[in-house]
Design a protein around this motif. Structure first.
Motif, short mmCIF file in Angstrom:
data_model
loop_
_atom_site.label_atom_id
_atom_site.label_comp_id
_atom_site.label_asym_id
_atom_site.label_seq_id
_atom_site.Cartn_x
_atom_site.Cartn_y
_atom_site.Cartn_z
N VAL A 198 0.76 -1.20 0.21
CA VAL A 198 -0.02 -0.04 0.12
C VAL A 198 0.85 1.40 -0.14
O VAL A 198 0.61 2.17 -0.75
CB VAL A 198 -0.89 -0.02 1.26
CG1 VAL A 198 -1.69 1.31 1.28
CG2 VAL A 198 -1.90 -1.11 0.95
N TYR A 199 1.97 1.23 1.13
CA TYR A 199 2.83 2.50 0.94
C TYR A 199 3.63 2.63 -0.21
O TYR A 199 3.83 3.72 -1.02
CB TYR A 199 3.58 2.35 2.25
CG TYR A 199 2.93 2.95 3.55
CD1 TYR A 199 3.08 4.34 3.70
CD2 TYR A 199 2.54 2.03 4.37
CE1 TYR A 199 2.12 4.84 4.73
CE2 TYR A 199 1.78 2.58 5.49
CZ TYR A 199 1.74 4.00 5.74
OH TYR A 199 1.14 4.62 6.64
N ARG A 200 4.03 1.71 -1.03
CA ARG A 200 4.69 1.60 -2.36
C ARG A 200 3.86 2.11 -3.30
O ARG A 200 4.48 2.99 -4.23
CB ARG A 200 5.37 0.09 -2.52
CG ARG A 200 6.53 -0.18 -1.85
CD ARG A 200 7.50 -1.43 -2.39
NE ARG A 200 6.52 -2.48 -3.04
CZ ARG A 200 6.15 -3.61 -2.26
NH1 ARG A 200 6.62 -3.77 -1.26
NH2 ARG A 200 5.22 -4.55 -2.60
N ASN A 201 2.60 1.76 -3.22
CA ASN A 201 1.65 2.21 -3.94
C ASN A 201 1.07 3.71 -4.00
O ASN A 201 0.10 4.10 -4.72
CB ASN A 201 0.79 1.28 -4.62
CG ASN A 201 1.58 0.08 -5.58
OD1 ASN A 201 1.69 0.11 -6.69
ND2 ASN A 201 1.90 -0.90 -4.67
N TYR A 202 1.29 4.25 -2.98
CA TYR A 202 0.66 5.51 -2.48
C TYR A 202 1.11 6.51 -3.39
O TYR A 202 2.40 6.89 -3.83
CB TYR A 202 1.09 6.05 -1.12
CG TYR A 202 0.45 7.29 -0.76
CD1 TYR A 202 -0.74 7.50 -0.67
CD2 TYR A 202 1.28 8.36 -0.50
CE1 TYR A 202 -1.41 8.79 -0.38
CE2 TYR A 202 0.69 9.47 -0.28
CZ TYR A 202 -0.49 9.74 -0.20
OH TYR A 202 -0.78 10.74 0.10
N ARG A 203 0.08 7.31 -4.16
CA ARG A 203 0.34 8.56 -5.00
C ARG A 203 -0.49 9.54 -4.57
O ARG A 203 -1.34 9.36 -4.48
CB ARG A 203 -0.09 8.19 -6.38
CG ARG A 203 0.57 7.02 -7.12
CD ARG A 203 2.32 7.12 -7.24
NE ARG A 203 2.75 6.10 -7.80
CZ ARG A 203 3.61 5.05 -7.35
NH1 ARG A 203 3.60 5.10 -5.67
NH2 ARG A 203 3.92 4.03 -7.72
N PRO A 204 0.33 10.74 -4.02
CA PRO A 204 -0.42 11.96 -3.39
C PRO A 204 -1.48 12.55 -4.37
O PRO A 204 -2.45 12.93 -4.03
CB PRO A 204 0.79 13.10 -3.23
CG PRO A 204 1.96 12.14 -2.96
CD PRO A 204 1.71 11.03 -3.97
N GLY A 205 -1.40 12.49 -5.60
CA GLY A 205 -2.18 12.85 -6.63
C GLY A 205 -3.66 12.37 -6.75
O GLY A 205 -4.45 12.79 -7.39
N ALA A 206 -3.56 10.89 -6.23
CA ALA A 206 -4.73 10.01 -6.21
C ALA A 206 -5.71 10.61 -5.04
O ALA A 206 -6.66 10.07 -4.91
CB ALA A 206 -4.55 8.84 -6.26
N VAL A 207 -5.31 11.52 -4.17
CA VAL A 207 -5.92 11.76 -2.84
C VAL A 207 -6.92 12.68 -3.13
O VAL A 207 -6.74 13.88 -3.46
CB VAL A 207 -5.05 11.69 -1.88
CG1 VAL A 207 -5.85 12.13 -0.53
CG2 VAL A 207 -3.96 10.66 -1.30
#
Length: 305
Positions: A187-196
């Motif tokens: 989950v953390y590896r695939n976290y992208r701020p722009g998707a929030v």
């Protein structure tokens, strides 16, 4: 360091699960971890650990088939850490009775590790303070210090830096754990701020906690990791929607998932929500309650000695 105890002497304690009222990811750190800001809350769903002396080594048993009882288990690692740090020669047998679902985003493994640290501190009369236990716990995992403290806390850094905040108004928590398996590291590896779409408003949440405003707290639940986990497992989003449709004040995914929780003002409402959810979903449904108190008071708690 040797200790003599009757072989039939035991110590039993409980170790509480947690939920996240907020979870924000601020930046990627140079050490590979992420800088976070999150408000965590203890609930009374708890595992039970019982300690017995044995001549040497560490032995674990558990009520969950397939759960490792060796170095792959964080509780075992906690026992190893204590034994090596303080050069303990005598052995320990740990019986772990799990009630917190596995890989649920509820810090079950961290709670068990905190329980072992607390239990062995008492069992071997090490005299460690809560802060000293937290220093040990931080070696094992970011959530372990919180599980040692319990209550309601703001966690920063990689999750190990804790600030006490006003206790959450007492309420009931309906948990829904779907069958999906989620890796926190993934989950953390695939976290992208722009998707929030929505970041937590930590200041507003803290203000509602100070005011003991449960409706305000419900309105500010937020977790940026939903942008990753729900995208892969849309059934989690469906559970959130059902939770509110069934009467929850608000609903959120806890941690990296997959467990979803909903807030209810009283047990009757919580049990009603749980019954409706069981008719809608195959998820594991559990009703729990928030726990608060001073630092350490509602974390791993010795119940027999």
């Amino acid at each position: 360091m040797l200790f003599n105890k009757p072989m039939d002497k035991t110590l039993t304690l409980t170790a509480n699960a947690k939920i996240n009222l907020t979870l924000d990811v601020l930046a990627k750190r140079t050490d590979g971890y992420h800088e976070v800001a999150m408000i965590m809350q203890s609930i009374d769903l708890a595992d039970r650990l019982t300690f017995r002396e044995q001549p040497s080594g560490i032995a674990m048993q558990t009520n969950v088939a397939g759960l490792p009882v060796d170095r792959r288990n964080l509780a075992y690692q906690a026992a190893e850490l204590v034994k090596s740090t303080f050069q303990i020669k005598t052995g320990i047998h740990i019986e772990l009775n799990k009630e917190i679902p596995l890989s649920a985003g509820l810090a079950g493994g961290s709670a068990d590790a905190a329980g072992v640290l607390t239990g062995l501190n008492s069992w071997w009369k090490l005299g460690l303070t809560l802060d000293e236990l937290c220093d040990l716990g931080a070696v094992l995992g970011s959530d372990v210090p919180f599980c040692l403290h319990g209550g309601t806390m703001l966690a920063t850094g990689r999750g190990e830096l804790l600030t006490p905040v006003a206790a959450m108004p007492p309420c009931y928590i309906v948990l829904a754990k779907p069958a999906a398996s989620v890796s926190t590291a993934w989950v953390y590896r695939n976290y992208r701020p722009g998707a929030v779409e929505v970041h937590p408003d930590t200041a507003a949440m803290l203000a509602f906690l100070r005011q003991a405003d449960l409706a305000g707290v419900a309105g500010k639940l937020a977790n940026v990791l939903e942008s990753v986990t729900i995208a892969r497992h849309p059934e989690i989003g469906q559970l959130k929607a059902w939770m509110v449709q069934c009467g929850a004040m608000a609903s959120l995914m806890s941690g990296s998932g997959p467990t979803v929780f909903g807030l209810a003002a009283d047990r009757e409402e919580a049990e009603s929500i749980a019954a409706k959810l069981r008719n809608l979903s195959n998820a594991q449904i559990i009703v729990a309650k928030t726990v608060g108190g001073m630092r350490g008071e509602n974390a791993a708690k010795i119940i027999t000695n």
